[in-house]
Design an enzyme around this catalytic site. Sequence first.
Site, PDB file in Angstrom:
ATOM      1  N   ASN A 109       0.834  -1.209   0.000  1.00 20.82           N
ATOM      2  CA  ASN A 109       0.000   0.000   0.000  1.00 20.82           C
ATOM      3  C   ASN A 109       0.862   1.250   0.000  1.00 20.82           C
ATOM      4  OD1 ASN A 109      -0.466   1.905   2.533  1.00 20.82           O
ATOM      5  ND2 ASN A 109       0.221  -0.101   3.300  1.00 20.82           N
ATOM      6  N   PHE A 113      -1.613   8.090   4.441  1.00 19.37           N
ATOM      7  CA  PHE A 113      -2.391   8.663   5.565  1.00 19.37           C
ATOM      8  C   PHE A 113      -3.678   9.353   5.123  1.00 19.37           C
ATOM      9  CE2 PHE A 113       1.583   9.353   8.513  1.00 19.37           C
ATOM     10  CZ  PHE A 113       1.645   7.991   8.739  1.00 19.37           C
ATOM     11  N   SER A 171       5.740   4.996   8.865  1.00 18.50           N
ATOM     12  CA  SER A 171       5.098   4.751   7.576  1.00 18.50           C
ATOM     13  C   SER A 171       6.078   5.102   6.454  1.00 18.50           C
ATOM     14  CB  SER A 171       3.844   5.612   7.427  1.00 18.50           C
ATOM     15  OG  SER A 171       3.455   5.606   6.075  1.00 18.50           O
ATOM     16  N   THR A 174       5.128   8.658   3.906  1.00 16.23           N
ATOM     17  CA  THR A 174       5.143  10.089   4.244  1.00 16.23           C
ATOM     18  C   THR A 174       6.595  10.538   4.316  1.00 16.23           C
ATOM     19  OG1 THR A 174       3.042   9.985   5.437  1.00 16.23           O
ATOM     20  CG2 THR A 174       4.500  11.797   6.019  1.00 16.23           C
ATOM     21  N   ASN A 238       6.156  -1.728  11.315  1.00 15.07           N
ATOM     22  CA  ASN A 238       5.330  -1.222  10.215  1.00 15.07           C
ATOM     23  C   ASN A 238       5.670  -2.007   8.932  1.00 15.07           C
ATOM     24  OD1 ASN A 238       3.692   0.589   8.634  1.00 15.07           O
ATOM     25  ND2 ASN A 238       4.046   2.149  10.208  1.00 15.07           N
TER      26      ASN A 238
HETATM   27  C1  LIG Z   1      -3.551  -0.939   3.650  1.00 13.42           C
HETATM   28  C2  LIG Z   1      -2.707  -0.694   4.844  1.00 13.42           C
HETATM   29  C3  LIG Z   1      -2.745   0.553   5.474  1.00 13.42           C
HETATM   30  C4  LIG Z   1      -1.951   0.799   6.601  1.00 13.42           C
HETATM   31  N1  LIG Z   1      -2.012   2.013   7.221  1.00 13.42           N
HETATM   32  C5  LIG Z   1      -1.295   2.226   8.359  1.00 13.42           C
HETATM   33  C6  LIG Z   1      -1.390   3.459   9.066  1.00 13.42           C
HETATM   34  O1  LIG Z   1      -2.150   4.347   8.718  1.00 13.42           O
HETATM   35  N2  LIG Z   1      -0.618   3.619  10.170  1.00 13.42           N
HETATM   36  C7  LIG Z   1       0.239   2.645  10.633  1.00 13.42           C
HETATM   37  O2  LIG Z   1       0.894   2.836  11.659  1.00 13.42           O
HETATM   38  N3  LIG Z   1       0.340   1.462   9.988  1.00 13.42           N
HETATM   39  C8  LIG Z   1      -0.413   1.236   8.874  1.00 13.42           C
HETATM   40  N4  LIG Z   1      -0.321   0.032   8.232  1.00 13.42           N
HETATM   41  C9  LIG Z   1       0.642  -0.990   8.738  1.00 13.42           C
HETATM   42  C10 LIG Z   1      -0.022  -2.017   9.650  1.00 13.42           C
HETATM   43  O3  LIG Z   1      -0.525  -1.425  10.819  1.00 13.42           O
HETATM   44  C11 LIG Z   1       0.984  -3.119  10.040  1.00 13.42           C
HETATM   45  O4  LIG Z   1       2.027  -2.540  10.768  1.00 13.42           O
HETATM   46  C12 LIG Z   1       1.577  -3.826   8.815  1.00 13.42           C
HETATM   47  O5  LIG Z   1       0.608  -4.000   7.811  1.00 13.42           O
HETATM   48  C13 LIG Z   1       2.150  -5.201   9.154  1.00 13.42           C
HETATM   49  O6  LIG Z   1       1.144  -6.060   9.656  1.00 13.42           O
HETATM   50  P1  LIG Z   1       0.423  -7.185   8.740  1.00 13.42           P
HETATM   51  O7  LIG Z   1       1.500  -7.951   8.071  1.00 13.42           O
HETATM   52  O8  LIG Z   1      -0.385  -7.976   9.713  1.00 13.42           O
HETATM   53  O9  LIG Z   1      -0.437  -6.443   7.784  1.00 13.42           O
HETATM   54  C14 LIG Z   1      -1.108  -0.227   7.105  1.00 13.42           C
HETATM   55  C15 LIG Z   1      -1.084  -1.473   6.466  1.00 13.42           C
HETATM   56  C16 LIG Z   1      -1.871  -1.719   5.365  1.00 13.42           C
HETATM   57  C17 LIG Z   1      -1.812  -3.066   4.713  1.00 13.42           C
END
Ligand SMILES: Cc1cc2nc3c(=O)[nH]c(=O)nc-3n(C[C@H](O)[C@H](O)[C@H](O)COP(=O)(O)O)c2cc1C
Length: 348
Positions: A109, A113, A171, A174, A238
């Site tokens: 992705n 934000f 993230s 950004t 992240n």
């Molecule tokens: C579509 C998407 C949007 C995300 N947006 C944020 C966000 O706004 N802030 C944040 O701290 N992490 C964001 N993340 C990261 C997730 O919180 C997480 O740290 C990361 O996806 C790893 O976990 P997973 O493998 O279970 O998805 C996002 C992840 C995905 C897939």
Amino acid sequence: MFSILKSFLFNLDPETAHDLAIKSLKYNPFPSKMFEVEDEQMLNIELLGKIFPNPIGLAAGFDKSAEAYNSLLKLGFGFVEVGTVTPLMQFGNPKPRIFRLEDDQALINRLGFNNDGIETIKARIKSNRKKGILGVNIGPNKETKDQKNDFCLGLKNFFDIADYITVNISSPNTEGLRDFHDQKRLVDLIVTLNKIKKDKGTDIPLFLKISPDINDSYISEIAEAAIKNNISAIILTNTTNGNRDNLKSEFKKEKGGLSGDPLHQISTNMIKKFYKELNSKIPIIGVGGVNSGKSAYEKIIAGASLLQLYTAFVYRGPSAAKDIKKELIQILKAEGIKSIKDVIGKDV
Ligand SMILES: Cc1cc2nc3c(=O)[nH]c(=O)nc-3n(C[C@H](O)[C@H](O)[C@H](O)COP(=O)(O)O)c2cc1C
């Protein structure tokens, strides 16, 4: 049942499917009892003066604007983190900006934000009393002239309505945000946030969310800064903007943060390294590719006290938390372990 829903949702583009999921979740009619599991008390974790009913949290980014957190809690998550919330609402990057890498059980992705902004989100949370543990993840606007000040605004607005605040410096979408991993900038940021806490007379826990792409030399510096400055938990990790070589899917070259299965080992390794540095002084929340009882257990024995997931919720559907809890309890029973707390960091 989810398999029918899944084939429908996976025919839509990922962001449309996500928006539809949020809209329908707002009206989740299912009772929370449906998502509890037998012997769930084996998964209770007491941390920061709170009892987490189970360690499986929903990670930031799914409910960015706090529209569905109570319904998500009802799906059996032990806690939910909303955001990232920025001071002003913003649309984020041009679409398409979420890609499903099905063959890799992953997502990429580059949302940037997108969220409704502090004012709207704060009013939303105030008018919808939380029915479980709720974290608010804060970050800066893309166009801001002062990223540090944006974090301050986030803390000032949410300290009295959240259970914890996550300072998201990680993230990949950004510009300049990840520079806060530099120890001097990090300490300056946390000291400023701690001053705000003091002024407001609040003890709200601050969590720090870290990137998996940092050089190992940063780990001890971040751990030291966190311990000295009263950070309550470290979230690892992240998404990654590297690690594309072994992917199979056609979207593997898309720019953005990679999450899901390919991130699992990377974040687990980082948990182990931080666990050693932190010396049990600060708990770790493990996130990255948690998609089964086995992957959850691996992160716990690597040193995580709590977990979060996002990508597995997309692939496993509404019963993700319930299924993972069940699988985790099966593993504990097979190993003769009575409680999850007994195995945190066992592998390190
Ligand atoms: C579509 C998407 C949007 C995300 N947006 C944020 C966000 O706004 N802030 C944040 O701290 N992490 C964001 N993340 C990261 C997730 O919180 C997480 O740290 C990361 O996806 C790893 O976990 P997973 O493998 O279970 O998805 C996002 C992840 C995905 C897939």
